[in-house]
Design an enzyme around this catalytic site. Structure first.
Site, PDB file in Angstrom:
ATOM      1  CB  CYS A 196      -0.427   3.934   3.882  1.00  0.00           C
ATOM      2  SG  CYS A 196       1.009   2.952   4.293  1.00  0.00           S
TER       3      CYS A 196
ATOM      4  CG  HIS B  71      -4.032   1.109   5.465  1.00  0.00           C
ATOM      5  ND1 HIS B  71      -3.862   1.243   4.109  1.00  0.00           N
ATOM      6  CD2 HIS B  71      -2.798   1.067   6.001  1.00  0.00           C
ATOM      7  CE1 HIS B  71      -2.566   1.271   3.822  1.00  0.00           C
ATOM      8  NE2 HIS B  71      -1.901   1.160   4.950  1.00  0.00           N
TER       9      HIS B  71
ATOM     10  CD  GLU C  10      -7.165   1.636   2.761  1.00  0.00           C
ATOM     11  OE1 GLU C  10      -7.308   2.400   3.730  1.00  0.00           O
ATOM     12  OE2 GLU C  10      -6.039   1.268   2.354  1.00  0.00           O
TER      13      GLU C  10
END
Lengths: 226, 80
Positions: free
Chosen positions: A88, A197, A199
C-alpha cells in the site's frame, strides 16, 4: 539455526507496521523494527515497507518518505538484491523511489476503498510469492485512497511481456489500475509492491482468510534456503 | 528576495478524476460551455536574493526532485 530477520520500517504516519511485524512473526521469522530517521538497516535479511499515510500523504503519497534517511540505505541495498516488499503506502514509496516503475494515482472513483478483494497471483518467481501456485486466487483486504497504478504505454508493455505483474484484481477493479494491476516486481524479482494488504490476512481470527501469509512464508523459505 | 512559482500539472494522458468531478459539477451550478477541467498544484518558492539563473536552477532542481513526479507530471517555472 537463528530465524531470518525481516525489518519493518516505521515512518511518521505508518499504520500497519505492527501487523506487518506480526505477519513476519507468524511466518516464522524475527521482525526487526526499523526507524525511518536511522541510517542503519541493522543487518536484516529482508525489509517490509508497511501501509499507512507516511507524512500525511502530503505532496503525493510516498513522496516525502522516499527521502527518509533510512531510504538512502535501503535503495542501494535493494539494487544489490535485498528482498523488499512494499504494501500500500510502501508500494507508493517504492514507486516514488524509482525502485519500481510507474506511479499510484488517486482511485478513479475518488472514494477510499476498504473491502476484501479477490486477486490472482500471476508471478510466483519473486522473492515474496514462491509459496503460491501460478494463477492462484486469494482474498485479502484492500484499503487505500491512492491505488490506481499508472505507467506509460512502453513501461506497461514491458511489465506485461516480462511477466512482472505479480497480482491482479479479480471481479472488480477497485481503483482504475491499468491492466487490473494490484502488484508488480522489479526486473530481479527481489522488490515487490502490492496495493492490497496480505499482512491483514494471516490469521483466521482477524483476517477474512489466511491467504496473505504466503508472501511472508515465501521470504522466510527463501532466506532459510539462502 | 524573489518568488518563483512552480506550476505542476498531470501529463495530458494521465487520468484526472478530481478535475473530472469538478467539470461534472459545473452545469448543475449554471456554468455552461466548459468542456474540461484539469487540476494541478501551484508552489510559491521564496528565494534568498534575486531570481537569477542560479536561483532558477536551484528551484528547477527542487521541482524535478520533489515537487513533481516526472512519471506522471510536468512542471513550469516563472518568476513573480
Amino acid at each position: 539455526m537463528s530465524p531470518a530477520r525481516v525489518g519493518v520500517i516505521t515512518f511518521p504516519g505508518s499504520l500497519d507496521d505492527r501487523d506487518a511485524a506480526r505477519a513476519v512473526r507468524i511466518a516464522g521469522a524475527e521482525p526487526v523494527p526499523l526507524w525511518h530517521a536511522d541510517h542503519d538497516l541493522q543487518g536484516v535479511d529482508a525489509v517490509v515497507l508497511p501501509g499507512g499515510f507516511s507524512y500525511g500523504d502530503y505532496l503525493r503519497a510516498g513522496a516525502i518518505a522516499r527521502f527518509a534517511p533510512l531510504m538512502a540505505e535501503l535503495v542501494p541495498a535493494a539494487h544489490a538484491g535485498l528482498p523488499v516488499l512494499g504494501i500500500c503506502n510502501g508500494f507508493q514509496v517504492l514507486c516514488e523511489s524509482h525502485l519500481l516503475p510507474g506511479a499510484l494515482l488517486p482511485n478513479a472513483g475518488l472514494h477510499f476503498v476498504c473491502r476484501d478483494q479477490r486477486l490472482r497471483i500471476d508471478n510466483v518467481a519473486t522473492a515474496w510469492t514462491s509459496e503460491y501456485a501460478k494463477g492462484q486466487e486469494v482474498v485479502v483486504p484492500i484499503k487505500n485512497m491512492d491505488g490506481c497504478f499508472t505507467a506509460d504505454a512502453a513501461t506497461l508493455a514491458e511489465l506485461e511481456s516480462s511477466g512482472r505483474v505479480v497480482a491482479r484484481y479479480l471481479d472488480v477493479n477497485p481503483n482504475g489500475s491499468l491492466g487490473d494491476i494490484a502488484g508488480i516486481t522489479n526486473e530481479a524479482g527481489n522488490v515487490v509492491g502490492l496495493m492490497p494488504h496480505p499482512e491483514h490476512a494471516v490469521e483466521s481470527l482477524t483476517g477474512p482468510t489466511t491467504d496473505g501469509l504466503g508472501f511472508f512464508t515465501s521470504i522466510v523459505k527463501r532466506l532459510v534456503n539462502a | 528576495m524573489a518568488r518563483v512559482v512552480v506550476d505542476v500539472m498531470l501529463k495530458p494522458e494521465i487520468l484526472d478524476p478530481q478535475g473530472q468531478a469538478i467539470a461534472r459539477k459545473l452545469p448543475q451550478l449554471g456554468f455552461e460551455g466548459i468542456t474540461g477541467v484539469r487540476q494541478g498544484k501551484r508552489f510559491e518558492v521564496e528565494v534568498d536574493g534575486p531570481a537569477d539563473a542560479a536561483a532558477l536552477g536551484r528551484v528547477r532542481k527542487i521541482a524535478e526532485t520533489l515537487l513533481a513526479n516526472p512519471v506522471i507530471e510536468t512542471f513550469e517555472l516563472r518568476v513573480e
